[in-house]
Write a protein that holds these residues in place. Sequence first.
Motif, PDB file in Angstrom:
ATOM      1  N   LYS A 194       0.822  -1.230   0.000  1.00 12.51           N
ATOM      2  CA  LYS A 194       0.000   0.000   0.000  1.00 12.51           C
ATOM      3  C   LYS A 194       0.845   1.264   0.000  1.00 12.51           C
ATOM      4  O   LYS A 194       0.626   2.176  -0.798  1.00 12.51           O
ATOM      5  CB  LYS A 194      -0.930   0.026   1.242  1.00 12.51           C
ATOM      6  N   VAL A 198      -5.564  -2.954  -2.130  1.00 13.42           N
ATOM      7  CA  VAL A 198      -4.286  -3.467  -2.624  1.00 13.42           C
ATOM      8  C   VAL A 198      -4.219  -4.953  -2.272  1.00 13.42           C
ATOM      9  O   VAL A 198      -4.268  -5.322  -1.097  1.00 13.42           O
ATOM     10  CB  VAL A 198      -3.106  -2.678  -2.024  1.00 13.42           C
ATOM     11  N   ALA A 249      -0.843  -5.910  -6.538  1.00 15.30           N
ATOM     12  CA  ALA A 249       0.430  -5.208  -6.384  1.00 15.30           C
ATOM     13  C   ALA A 249       1.615  -6.167  -6.459  1.00 15.30           C
ATOM     14  O   ALA A 249       1.452  -7.376  -6.413  1.00 15.30           O
ATOM     15  CB  ALA A 249       0.446  -4.481  -5.048  1.00 15.30           C
TER      16      ALA A 249
END
Length: 282
Positions: free
Chosen positions: A67, A204, A238
């Motif tokens: 994040k 995320v 991510a």
Amino acid sequence: MQTPGDAANAPTTDASPDDLHDLLRWAAGLLREAKLPSRPIGELERLAEQVRQPCVVAVVGRVKAGKSTFVNALLGDDLAQVGTTETTATINYFRYGTPDAELPVRCYWHSGHVTAESRAFLDRLQGNDIDTLRLATDIHHLEYLLPNPYLRDVTLVDTPGLAAVVDKHQQRTAEFMNLRDQLCERQHAETQRLSSEADAVIYVLGSVARASDAAFLEAFRDLTGGGSRAINAIGVLARIDVQPQILQQRHALVDRIARQLERELNAVYPISAGLQRALDTV
Ligand SMILES: Nc1nc2c(ncn2[C@@H]2O[C@H](COP(=O)(O)OP(=O)(O)O)[C@@H](O)[C@H]2O)c(=O)[nH]1
Ligand SMILES: [Mg+2]
């Protein structure tokens, strides 16, 4: 009295946010003239002010999902502390504004006080000891003002992450464990509040490829408290550069996640904020 049928004063339908502000104030004025109850009028006036404020976008996900690296990549700056443990990470607001050179961070304490703090103060939040934990437990959130044009429209909120992992390899005192539990509970509650009250949420998602589909979906619903809605939420897969396999299969992976979470997420994108930051700095 003006009426909505009054062509000269009727608002157009392709209203921009500023027009929407005027429209809401105009409607509140009409209700006031008609001497209607003040509660809905106040609500319209509150909404009118709100449409002029930047959207609040919360970045939510498990600890170490990526994040803070993602927030830094969006802002093009290394302000969000990367690699923090769940016990020391704070909730950070990034708003548009001009920071004070000496005291760039505003600290909002649980006591209700607000103080201006230096970078040295942030360093004191980097440890993994009882003093750091005591300090972190007293903080509600930190606020950074940045002259970044992106923040004119969007206030970003970096949250600590919801997975409370006990480090079993370290000897901890009862006070440490109590404080840690208190901090985790507060942050969990605050993150879930932000997930439901922010204008938009970016989830995320890290290392999902290794988990089974069922385990991944369960973890996502645990993270969101079942509150995610596709109308204002997107997912970000991510750290796709971490494994060559994930990098290769990123499109198939995000398609699968998007199908599984079609009611919870508007879209899912593969990203590597780490690579983006690396490119920014070369
Ligand atoms: N290789 C790589 N590492 C990343 C990427 N994003 C984050 N990381 C690393 O993953 C760890 C956790 O990242 P962080 O942003 O602090 O996660 P957070 O706890 O969700 O805020 C750090 O060591 C980062 O350097 C990425 O896109 N690529
Ligand atoms: Mg973080």
